[in-house]
Design an enzyme around this catalytic site. Structure first.
Site, PDB file in Angstrom:
ATOM      1  N   LYS A  57       0.740  -1.249   0.131  1.00 38.10           N
ATOM      2  CA  LYS A  57      -0.093   0.147   0.195  1.00 38.10           C
ATOM      3  C   LYS A  57       0.804   1.188  -0.087  1.00 38.10           C
ATOM      4  O   LYS A  57       0.428   2.313  -0.468  1.00 38.10           O
ATOM      5  CB  LYS A  57      -0.861  -0.172   1.100  1.00 38.10           C
ATOM      6  CG  LYS A  57      -0.390   0.262   2.542  1.00 38.10           C
ATOM      7  CD  LYS A  57      -1.381   0.350   3.710  1.00 38.10           C
ATOM      8  CE  LYS A  57      -0.589   0.723   4.931  1.00 38.10           C
ATOM      9  NZ  LYS A  57       0.015   1.911   5.155  1.00 38.10           N
ATOM     10  N   THR A  58       1.970   1.300   0.624  1.00 38.67           N
ATOM     11  CA  THR A  58       2.788   2.637   0.865  1.00 38.67           C
ATOM     12  C   THR A  58       3.390   2.844  -0.692  1.00 38.67           C
ATOM     13  O   THR A  58       3.315   3.885  -1.044  1.00 38.67           O
ATOM     14  CB  THR A  58       4.088   2.281   1.813  1.00 38.67           C
ATOM     15  OG1 THR A  58       3.444   1.900   2.982  1.00 38.67           O
ATOM     16  CG2 THR A  58       4.927   3.526   1.774  1.00 38.67           C
ATOM     17  N   ASP A 244      -4.022   7.644   4.377  1.00 35.61           N
ATOM     18  CA  ASP A 244      -3.571   6.406   4.704  1.00 35.61           C
ATOM     19  C   ASP A 244      -4.197   5.865   5.830  1.00 35.61           C
ATOM     20  O   ASP A 244      -4.579   6.676   6.766  1.00 35.61           O
ATOM     21  CB  ASP A 244      -2.031   6.327   4.634  1.00 35.61           C
ATOM     22  CG  ASP A 244      -1.215   5.132   4.864  1.00 35.61           C
ATOM     23  OD1 ASP A 244      -1.886   4.147   4.548  1.00 35.61           O
ATOM     24  OD2 ASP A 244      -0.107   5.084   5.059  1.00 35.61           O
ATOM     25  N   GLU A 245      -4.219   4.450   5.899  1.00 33.13           N
ATOM     26  CA  GLU A 245      -4.716   3.773   7.329  1.00 33.13           C
ATOM     27  C   GLU A 245      -6.173   4.221   7.508  1.00 33.13           C
ATOM     28  O   GLU A 245      -6.268   4.725   8.797  1.00 33.13           O
ATOM     29  CB  GLU A 245      -3.748   4.150   8.250  1.00 33.13           C
ATOM     30  CG  GLU A 245      -2.349   3.580   8.153  1.00 33.13           C
ATOM     31  CD  GLU A 245      -2.039   2.025   8.362  1.00 33.13           C
ATOM     32  OE1 GLU A 245      -3.306   1.373   8.041  1.00 33.13           O
ATOM     33  OE2 GLU A 245      -1.004   1.492   8.285  1.00 33.13           O
ATOM     34  N   GLN A 275      -7.522  -4.765   9.813  1.00 33.67           N
ATOM     35  CA  GLN A 275      -6.431  -4.369  10.521  1.00 33.67           C
ATOM     36  C   GLN A 275      -6.787  -3.288  11.432  1.00 33.67           C
ATOM     37  O   GLN A 275      -5.824  -2.491  11.938  1.00 33.67           O
ATOM     38  CB  GLN A 275      -5.231  -4.040   9.770  1.00 33.67           C
ATOM     39  CG  GLN A 275      -4.755  -5.224   8.842  1.00 33.67           C
ATOM     40  CD  GLN A 275      -3.354  -4.938   8.009  1.00 33.67           C
ATOM     41  OE1 GLN A 275      -2.077  -4.557   8.841  1.00 33.67           O
ATOM     42  NE2 GLN A 275      -3.453  -4.806   6.740  1.00 33.67           N
ATOM     43  N   ARG A 620       2.141 -10.693  10.397  1.00 35.65           N
ATOM     44  CA  ARG A 620       3.762 -10.096  10.472  1.00 35.65           C
ATOM     45  C   ARG A 620       4.795 -11.236  10.130  1.00 35.65           C
ATOM     46  O   ARG A 620       5.815 -10.867   9.983  1.00 35.65           O
ATOM     47  CB  ARG A 620       3.702  -9.580  11.785  1.00 35.65           C
ATOM     48  CG  ARG A 620       2.878  -8.813  12.660  1.00 35.65           C
ATOM     49  CD  ARG A 620       2.636  -7.361  11.710  1.00 35.65           C
ATOM     50  NE  ARG A 620       1.446  -7.659  10.779  1.00 35.65           N
ATOM     51  CZ  ARG A 620       1.161  -6.958   9.906  1.00 35.65           C
ATOM     52  NH1 ARG A 620       1.887  -5.881   9.424  1.00 35.65           N
ATOM     53  NH2 ARG A 620       0.113  -6.946   9.146  1.00 35.65           N
TER      54      ARG A 620
END
Length: 758
Positions: A57-58, A244-245, A275, A620
């Protein structure tokens, strides 16, 4: 492979080079998957990018911004990109500058608070503020609230300033003004008191030309609602808005975004409902789930290809999160290999679990060549780190606690151990000075200096000198606090003759007031600290005498962390783990009431968040994932039988190698190993609950001869009047629990208590 730290994705998600020619739009699409390319090039109207864990996504965000500039669809000052941390904002800006050149520095790339501050510095006069207004941080806000509470004669022990400040913050995040808050919760006496302070706090801030962090958001929205010209200027300026987020936004942040995007409607939000794990910080997952209701014409793009984990790990994550009802459906996949099966260990208890985790980390290092810093251990609550830390030390596995302190470095643990040392050694001045004003008793540095000077002059220890507060020159609150402190220590020392170490820790937490102070805060942090104290009681339960416990804790607490050229294992809570990745991950404590946490078991929304937390933990891991649970665990010094977490049941068994061929033996002996650590045991004597045993008096007051009955009114020299709620024992063994009108319930050894009938 060796790293010092791991970011949300590998640098660009799938390893493609990030050095295309700066202003060539087509080169900005190189190495992107089809959905990523679509997200970068979309134009015209709202865009929702559902970015699964490890899906790059970044990379998509930075390429989208660069593509807007490279195509000429937007000029730098027409773009606002909002992130949640200054670090993320700086990184995004740097990457875009690397792609398209220095002109990108003209963009607004910042956190919500920074963007709002920038707008308010220009237009705060709309709300009647001077532009040089002061910003109160969390500490300033709490101090202001505490002053107001004292001015209003509110009992700060029954209702702590921190809890009031937190309630005011939550109200602001829900955009509830003081009046609206009072109307909504005025029937609740405690909420009504909070509303009173909220009104005064808002007035005090305005008088001081100050805003707290929450005000930056609330007032930015209020400013634009109050002045149509200001609102229109920002709406017209920012042609493209990126967030973002987005799953972590709260109500006021969502409102701000909707206002700014209303003109051009070129709003791109990136996030993942799976998330969303910060509900305790007021994050509202409904903001991302209802985005399509706000914008029926929104384009939705799923980023499902994962560039981090093996397919086995992703299949496990997909299976767990599929049980949630409130989510955007998606299915993570990878073009990489299937990977090894997930390893599951069913431990007899937490010590067995800790030993296995240490051995598993050593196995990963020797068999797979991983460095220590390529491995991490996750747990649900901070309290769980205690046993893990001890077992790491015992096995010579270097570790570090990420975004937190080692268990024995935490304030509440140090304070409780200081009380315990003071019971064992009344002349321990360092311990006495640490806790004489913990929790607050009005005994400041000046009063402590007088006590120390009096003790030195008369050959008394610091704690002994507290008996003579008036002679030492104390007055008022300091004198009363010193007397209370001295009396409490006498009580605890008397009880130490009869109570087990675990019961003594329980008594210290209760009689010192630490437990009440933390409960009064009524915050997630306070409850976490209470859980830490419960874990300390569990540690104490394994020793026969308080002296043995105190001595062993001194050795453990002062142990230097092991170090090596390959760094250290990372220990952290699952909340801290979000945004990180490691080649090998161990998730511990997968038991009902631990993970999912007990507070979530009666709340469907909380339970779904716990499941999202599990999903975050699983994703993770890059190549190796291990899961553990214990069949029994010590809680507040009591051995509790456990049930394996429902999350384990939700993982398809064909993905798992169950390393436990048989159920654990339910009885085993108690012993210390060669290093002095407690050996594994699944059965402890629970000991008496506090107040059921006998304690020889230090000095008799005669109260043990009163023959008190439940319901009788009594008077205490210090606590005033109260009613007897429980009586146990006879003669010098007599004890009573008394609910005092102004001081709550106290557990008293009658032979040493100045108590009489009312």
């Amino acid at each position: 492979m060796s790293r010092n730290s791991f970011s949300d994705e590998s640098l660009w998600g799938n390893g493609a080079s990030e050095s295309p020619s700066r202003l060539d739009p087509s080169s900005l699409l190189e190495g992107l998957t089809a959905p990523q390319r679509e997200a970068v090039t979309q134009r015209g109207g709202p865009l929702l990018v559902i970015a699964g864990a490890g899906s790059g996504k970044t990379r998509v965000l930075t390429r989208r911004v660069a593509h807007l500039l490279a195509t000429g669809d937007a000029r730098p000052f027409e773009i606002m990109a909002i992130t949640f941390t200054n670090k993320a904002a700086d990184e995004m800006r740097r990457r875009v500058v690397d792609l398209v050149g220095g002109e990108a520095d003209q963009m607004w790339v910042s956190t919500f608070h920074s963007a709002c501050l920038r707008m308010l510095r220009s237009h705060a006069d709309v709300l009647g503020y001077e532009r040089g207004f002061t910003i109160y941080d969390a500490g300033d806000a709490e101090m202001a609230v505490e002053r107001l509470m004292k001015e209003q004669n509110f009992d700060t022990k029954r209702l702590s300033p921190r809890s009031v400040a937190a309630a005011i913050s939550a109200a602001k995040n829900e955009m509830l003004s003081p009046g609206v808050y009072l109307d909504a919760y005025g029937e609740d006496p405690q909420r009504r008191r909070i509303a009173q302070i909220y009104v005064l706090y808002a007035q005090r801030l305005r008088t001081a030309n100050a805003m707290d962090f929450d005000d930056l958001l609330v007032n930015a929205v209020a400013m634009m609602k109050a002045d149509e010209h200001v609102l229109r200027s920002y709406q017209e300026r920012f042609k493209y808005l990126l967030v973002d987020e987005f799953q972590d936004t709260n109500g006021v942040q969502n409102e701000l975004v909707m206002m700014l995007a209303a003109e051009h409607r070129n709003l791109c939000v990136v996030g993942d409902s799976d998330q969303s794990i910060y509900r305790f910080r007021a994050a509202d997952v409904r903001n991302i789930l209802q985005f399509e209701l706000r914008f029926p014409d929104a384009q939705v793009i799923l980023l499902e290809q994962n560039f981090r984990s093996t397919q086995t790990i992703l299949d496990a994550a997909n299976a767990v999160i599929a049980k949630n009802a409130s989510r955007h459906a998606k299915n993570l996949f990878t073009d990489g290999d299937q990977g090894e099966k997930i390893r599951l260990y069913r431990a007899g208890d937490e010590y067995d679990e800790g030993r296995w985790v240490a051995s598993e980390l050593r196995r990963l290092r020797s068999e797979h060549g991983l460095s220590w810093n390529e491995m991490a251990v996750f747990y649900r609550t901070n309290a769980q780190s205690r046993v893990l830390e001890e077992e790491m030390l015992r096995a010579s596995v270097p570790y570090r606690v990420i975004s937190g302190m080692r268990f024995y470095d935490r304030k509440e643990i140090k304070s409780t151990l200081a009380y315990a040392r003071l019971i064992v050694n009344p002349r321990d001045e360092a311990s006495a000075r640490r806790v004489i004003n913990e929790p607050k008793r009005g005994i400041g540095e000046s009063a402590q200096a007088k006590i120390g000077a009096y003790g030195a002059e008369h050959g008394l220890s610091f704690a002994e000198a507290c008996h003579y507060g008036a002679a030492a020159g104390l007055t008022g609150r300091a004198l009363a606090g010193a007397a209370k402190f001295s009396f409490m220590l006498d009580e605890l020392r008397a009880l130490a003759n009869d109570l087990s170490p675990r019961e003594l820790i329980d008594a210290i937490v209760r009689e010192s007031g630490m437990g009440d102070a933390l409960r009064a805060e009524d915050s997630d942090e306070a409850y976490s600290r209470l859980e830490n104290l419960g874990e300390l009681a569990s540690a104490a339960a394994q020793y026969d005498t308080l002296l043995d416990f105190v001595e062993r804790m001194a050795l453990v607490a002062d142990s230097d962390q092991l170090d090596s050229g390959e760094g250290a294992i990372s220990l952290m809570t699952l909340h801290v783990a979000k945004g990180l990745e490691y080649p090998a991950v161990v998730v511990t404590g997968l038991e009902e009431t631990v993970f999912p946490h007990r507070r979530a078991l009666s709340d469907d929304a909380e339970l779904e968040e716990e499941r999202r937390l599990c999903y975050v933990g699983i994703t993770r891991a890059m190549r190796h994932l291990s899961l553990t649970h214990a069949w029994s665990r010590t809680m507040w010094g009591h051995r509790v039988e456990s049930i394996a977490s429902r999350f384990l049941q939700e993982i398809p068994p064909e993905l798992v190698t169950d390393l436990s061929s048989t159920l654990p033996t339910r009885r085993s002996s108690f012993s210390l190993d060669d290093d002095g650590f407690v050996g594994r045991s699944t059965e402890f004597t629970e000991g008496r609950a506090f107040g059921t045993g006998a304690a020889p008096p230090v000095r008799s007051t005669g109260a043990e001869k009163l023959g008190l009955a439940v319901g009788e009114r009594v008077v205490h020299d210090r606590f005033g009047e109260g009613v007897v709620v429980r009586v146990e024992g006879e003669g010098s063994h007599a004890r009573a629990a008394v609910n005092f009108d102004e001081h709550g319930t106290k557990h008293l050894v009658l032979a040493m208590t100045p108590l009489r009938r009312a």
